[in-house]
Design a protein around this motif. Structure first.
Motif, PDB file in Angstrom:
ATOM      1  N   ALA A 262      -4.153   1.586 -22.737  1.00 51.77           N
ATOM      2  CA  ALA A 262      -5.020   0.066 -22.485  1.00 51.77           C
ATOM      3  C   ALA A 262      -5.626   0.215 -21.322  1.00 51.77           C
ATOM      4  O   ALA A 262      -5.191   1.181 -20.438  1.00 51.77           O
ATOM      5  CB  ALA A 262      -3.761  -0.913 -22.482  1.00 51.77           C
ATOM      6  N   GLY A 263      -6.612  -0.486 -21.220  1.00 54.09           N
ATOM      7  CA  GLY A 263      -7.413  -0.494 -20.051  1.00 54.09           C
ATOM      8  C   GLY A 263      -8.803  -1.164 -20.352  1.00 54.09           C
ATOM      9  O   GLY A 263      -8.916  -2.248 -21.095  1.00 54.09           O
ATOM     10  N   TRP A 264      -9.690  -0.839 -19.501  1.00 54.56           N
ATOM     11  CA  TRP A 264     -10.927  -1.415 -19.650  1.00 54.56           C
ATOM     12  C   TRP A 264     -12.125  -0.516 -19.841  1.00 54.56           C
ATOM     13  O   TRP A 264     -12.287   0.727 -19.353  1.00 54.56           O
ATOM     14  CB  TRP A 264     -11.374  -1.897 -18.061  1.00 54.56           C
ATOM     15  CG  TRP A 264     -12.674  -2.667 -17.980  1.00 54.56           C
ATOM     16  CD1 TRP A 264     -13.748  -1.767 -17.528  1.00 54.56           C
ATOM     17  CD2 TRP A 264     -13.309  -3.951 -18.207  1.00 54.56           C
ATOM     18  NE1 TRP A 264     -14.840  -2.674 -17.287  1.00 54.56           N
ATOM     19  CE2 TRP A 264     -14.447  -3.888 -17.656  1.00 54.56           C
ATOM     20  CE3 TRP A 264     -12.722  -5.230 -18.580  1.00 54.56           C
ATOM     21  CZ2 TRP A 264     -15.371  -4.967 -17.772  1.00 54.56           C
ATOM     22  CZ3 TRP A 264     -13.272  -6.186 -18.640  1.00 54.56           C
ATOM     23  CH2 TRP A 264     -14.578  -6.317 -18.088  1.00 54.56           C
ATOM     24  N   LEU A 265     -12.947  -0.542 -21.011  1.00 51.19           N
ATOM     25  CA  LEU A 265     -14.026   0.395 -21.308  1.00 51.19           C
ATOM     26  C   LEU A 265     -15.104  -0.296 -21.796  1.00 51.19           C
ATOM     27  O   LEU A 265     -14.930  -1.107 -22.606  1.00 51.19           O
ATOM     28  CB  LEU A 265     -13.474   1.422 -22.401  1.00 51.19           C
ATOM     29  CG  LEU A 265     -14.171   2.334 -23.096  1.00 51.19           C
ATOM     30  CD1 LEU A 265     -14.634   3.479 -21.766  1.00 51.19           C
ATOM     31  CD2 LEU A 265     -13.590   3.169 -24.007  1.00 51.19           C
ATOM     32  N   GLY A 266     -16.235  -0.019 -21.400  1.00 52.94           N
ATOM     33  CA  GLY A 266     -17.490  -0.510 -21.699  1.00 52.94           C
ATOM     34  C   GLY A 266     -17.645  -1.932 -21.653  1.00 52.94           C
ATOM     35  O   GLY A 266     -18.323  -2.786 -22.492  1.00 52.94           O
ATOM     36  N   GLY A 267     -17.063  -2.608 -20.725  1.00 54.96           N
ATOM     37  CA  GLY A 267     -17.300  -3.791 -20.228  1.00 54.96           C
ATOM     38  C   GLY A 267     -16.158  -4.676 -21.036  1.00 54.96           C
ATOM     39  O   GLY A 267     -16.133  -5.935 -21.191  1.00 54.96           O
ATOM     40  N   ARG A 268     -15.093  -4.107 -21.809  1.00 50.94           N
ATOM     41  CA  ARG A 268     -14.225  -4.908 -22.523  1.00 50.94           C
ATOM     42  C   ARG A 268     -12.711  -4.429 -22.467  1.00 50.94           C
ATOM     43  O   ARG A 268     -12.483  -3.292 -22.108  1.00 50.94           O
ATOM     44  CB  ARG A 268     -14.537  -4.660 -24.044  1.00 50.94           C
ATOM     45  CG  ARG A 268     -15.592  -4.990 -24.512  1.00 50.94           C
ATOM     46  CD  ARG A 268     -15.393  -6.637 -24.815  1.00 50.94           C
ATOM     47  NE  ARG A 268     -16.696  -7.389 -25.278  1.00 50.94           N
ATOM     48  CZ  ARG A 268     -17.763  -7.667 -24.412  1.00 50.94           C
ATOM     49  NH1 ARG A 268     -17.730  -7.654 -23.148  1.00 50.94           N
ATOM     50  NH2 ARG A 268     -19.008  -8.158 -25.062  1.00 50.94           N
ATOM     51  N   HIS A 269     -11.713  -5.280 -22.325  1.00 47.97           N
ATOM     52  CA  HIS A 269     -10.272  -5.059 -22.203  1.00 47.97           C
ATOM     53  C   HIS A 269      -9.685  -4.533 -23.562  1.00 47.97           C
ATOM     54  O   HIS A 269     -10.186  -5.155 -24.600  1.00 47.97           O
ATOM     55  CB  HIS A 269      -9.407  -6.227 -21.741  1.00 47.97           C
ATOM     56  CG  HIS A 269      -9.847  -6.667 -20.475  1.00 47.97           C
ATOM     57  ND1 HIS A 269      -9.264  -5.983 -19.356  1.00 47.97           N
ATOM     58  CD2 HIS A 269     -10.656  -7.866 -19.879  1.00 47.97           C
ATOM     59  CE1 HIS A 269      -9.693  -6.420 -18.178  1.00 47.97           C
ATOM     60  NE2 HIS A 269     -10.442  -7.588 -18.548  1.00 47.97           N
ATOM     61  N   PHE A 270      -9.168  -3.511 -23.644  1.00 48.88           N
ATOM     62  CA  PHE A 270      -8.648  -2.807 -24.946  1.00 48.88           C
ATOM     63  C   PHE A 270      -7.230  -2.251 -24.980  1.00 48.88           C
ATOM     64  O   PHE A 270      -6.673  -1.914 -23.916  1.00 48.88           O
ATOM     65  CB  PHE A 270      -9.619  -1.796 -25.303  1.00 48.88           C
ATOM     66  CG  PHE A 270      -9.355  -0.385 -24.608  1.00 48.88           C
ATOM     67  CD1 PHE A 270      -8.413   0.528 -25.232  1.00 48.88           C
ATOM     68  CD2 PHE A 270     -10.130   0.014 -23.532  1.00 48.88           C
ATOM     69  CE1 PHE A 270      -8.092   1.582 -24.561  1.00 48.88           C
ATOM     70  CE2 PHE A 270      -9.819   0.997 -22.740  1.00 48.88           C
ATOM     71  CZ  PHE A 270      -8.849   1.929 -23.125  1.00 48.88           C
ATOM     72  N   ILE A 271      -6.522  -2.400 -25.935  1.00 46.49           N
ATOM     73  CA  ILE A 271      -5.499  -1.633 -26.377  1.00 46.49           C
ATOM     74  C   ILE A 271      -5.450  -0.775 -27.439  1.00 46.49           C
ATOM     75  O   ILE A 271      -5.864  -1.084 -28.527  1.00 46.49           O
ATOM     76  CB  ILE A 271      -4.272  -2.675 -26.812  1.00 46.49           C
ATOM     77  CG1 ILE A 271      -4.312  -3.837 -25.535  1.00 46.49           C
ATOM     78  CG2 ILE A 271      -2.968  -1.983 -26.775  1.00 46.49           C
ATOM     79  CD1 ILE A 271      -3.020  -4.892 -25.803  1.00 46.49           C
TER      80      ILE A 271
END
Length: 432
Positions: free
Chosen positions: A48-57
């Motif tokens: 989980a984290g922050w990538l390309g300006g988006r929070h993701f899981i």
């Protein structure tokens, strides 16, 4: 992941919530819970984290349909629904053992996948999950800063939220049990359980066409909190036991069949000097083992509790060997049949009680006794049919309480109507 060739499912927070601190924290907590609580009936998270300006899981990719999509084709059989409920309870048990309440069990958050021709249900979406405060089992979880509570907001899916949460209670593990019962009702009917503020869930579910013992388990899930199953594991244990009893005849049933056969032979001998011996069917002794597996153990965290959708085992039809002439049983030896109980008026009861006495009450005396109001009998007519018992606390001038909760729904309206027509003169507790 390109380096390893693995395929994952990415869950991304909607951009509209990027500036909402509470929603962002809930999204992060979902990833942390899914990564730390592993079970075959849950969907694990790997990153989980922050990538390309988006929070993701990053989560395991489950190839299947949601239960909501499956129910678009109509209700499903009770056998299949019982297996799905067992899977959901197994996943819930893993959450509850770590002091986490799911709080959003619904057809949209239940995914059905096929593995080797067998169906398995998996519980998803921990976005509304809440760690129950004061539980030592939650000490090992790493969750960061908990999301702030919003007093006026009730998290969950409408029609699957327990009555106590609708009244403002935060809810606990038994709130999840109610949601499982509502989910089960939806699988069997294709419709959502009515709002518990408008109707009594027990009275509504009582009309389901289910084996009586299995229906009693479902009613125990949608009961008021005091009488609800106390844990997901205990509810799964009851379902497993009930399914075993349904799929295999009990010893009592076999003994009753044998006793009936012997009784027929004895009655035939009284009428005719010679009667052919009745052979006890062999099938009673060599019943085939049921091929449908029982409900999986919710605590089996290593082996995947997949429930196979196997056909019901063939049931042999016992052959009742008839003698040459089947005699009519004499009144003295015929097996009495017990008629179904019927309601009798007070007058009828009084007449039957004094029928053998020298003095029979006069018609005026019987009528006067029949006019005596019986509060317990009047309240008993409000109680929904079924094995569950209720406790009604009555205090003059105050609203009645049912099992420690304010009288609500169809049951509450009926009780209040009885008390309004016959106001109580003293405080008492009536158990029905």
């Amino acid at each position: 992941m390109q380096e390893h060739g693995a395929i994952f499912a990415l869950k991304v927070l909607h951009p509209d919530h990027d500036d909402d601190a509470v929603e962002v924290q809930r999204f992060k907590q979902e990833g942390l819970l899914a990564a730390q609580i592993r079970h075959p009936n849950l969907i694990p998270a790997y990153d989980a984290g922050w990538l390309g300006g988006r929070h993701f899981i990053a989560m395991e990719l489950v190839e299947g349909k949601t239960l909501a999509d499956v129910l678009k084709d109509g209700p499903i059989s009770w056998e299949r629904s019982a297996s799905i409920v067992c899977d959901v309870l197994a996943g819930l048990t893993a959450l509850h053992e770590r002091a986490v309440a799911h709080r959003d069990i619904s057809p949209n958050n239940c995914i059905l996948e096929s593995i080797g021709g067998c169906e398995r249900a998996r519980l998803s979406d921990l976005g509304y999950a809440r760690v129950v405060e004061g539980m030592s089992e939650a000490e090992g979880l790493k969750l960061g800063v908990p999301p702030e509570s919003v007093p006026t907001m009730i998290f969950g899916t409408p029609y699957f939220i327990t009555p106590e949460r609708l009244r403002g209670s935060p809810g606990d593990f038994r709130a999840d049990i109610y949601s499982v019962g509502a989910l089960w009702y939806t699988m069997l009917t294709g419709e959502a359980l009515p709002d518990p503020r408008d109707s009594d869930p027990v009275a509504v579910a009582q009309r389901l066409d289910l084996p009586p013992t299995l229906r009693a388990v479902l009613l125990g899930a949608v009961e008021i909190r005091m009488r609800r199953h106390h844990s997901a594991a205990s509810m799964a244990d009851v379902i497993r036991k009930v399914l075993e009893d349904i799929r295999a005849p009990s010893n009592d049933a076999i003994h009753k069949m044998l006793s009936d056969l012997h009784g027929q032979r004895r009655r035939a001998r009284r009428i005719k000097m010679f009667a052919p011996l009745l052979a006890i069917p062999v099938w009673l002794a060599v019943q085939p083992e049921p091929t449908s597996p029982a409900c999986p153990d919710p605590k089996a965290l290593v082996a995947s509790p997949v429930v196979a959708a196997c056909p019901e085992p063939p049931v042999a039809t016992p052959v009742d060997p008839e003698p040459a002439i089947r005699p009519e049983p004499t009144p003295s030896t015929a097996t009495p049949t017990t008629p179904p109980p019927e309601w009798k008026s007070d007058a009828q009861v009084l007449v039957e009680m004094h029928a053998d006495e020298p003095h029979v009450a006069s018609r005026r005396e019987v009528a006067a006794s029949a006019r005596v109001f019986n509060l317990r009998r009047a309240l008993a007519k409000c109680k929904p049919p079924g094995p569950m018992s209720i406790e009604i606390a009555i205090v003059p001038g105050e609203k009645a309480q049912i099992d420690g909760e304010p009288a609500e729904g169809e049951l509450g309206r009926c009780v209040e109507g009885v008390l309004a027509s016959h106001p109580p003169k003293r405080a008492e507790t009536i158990k029905l």
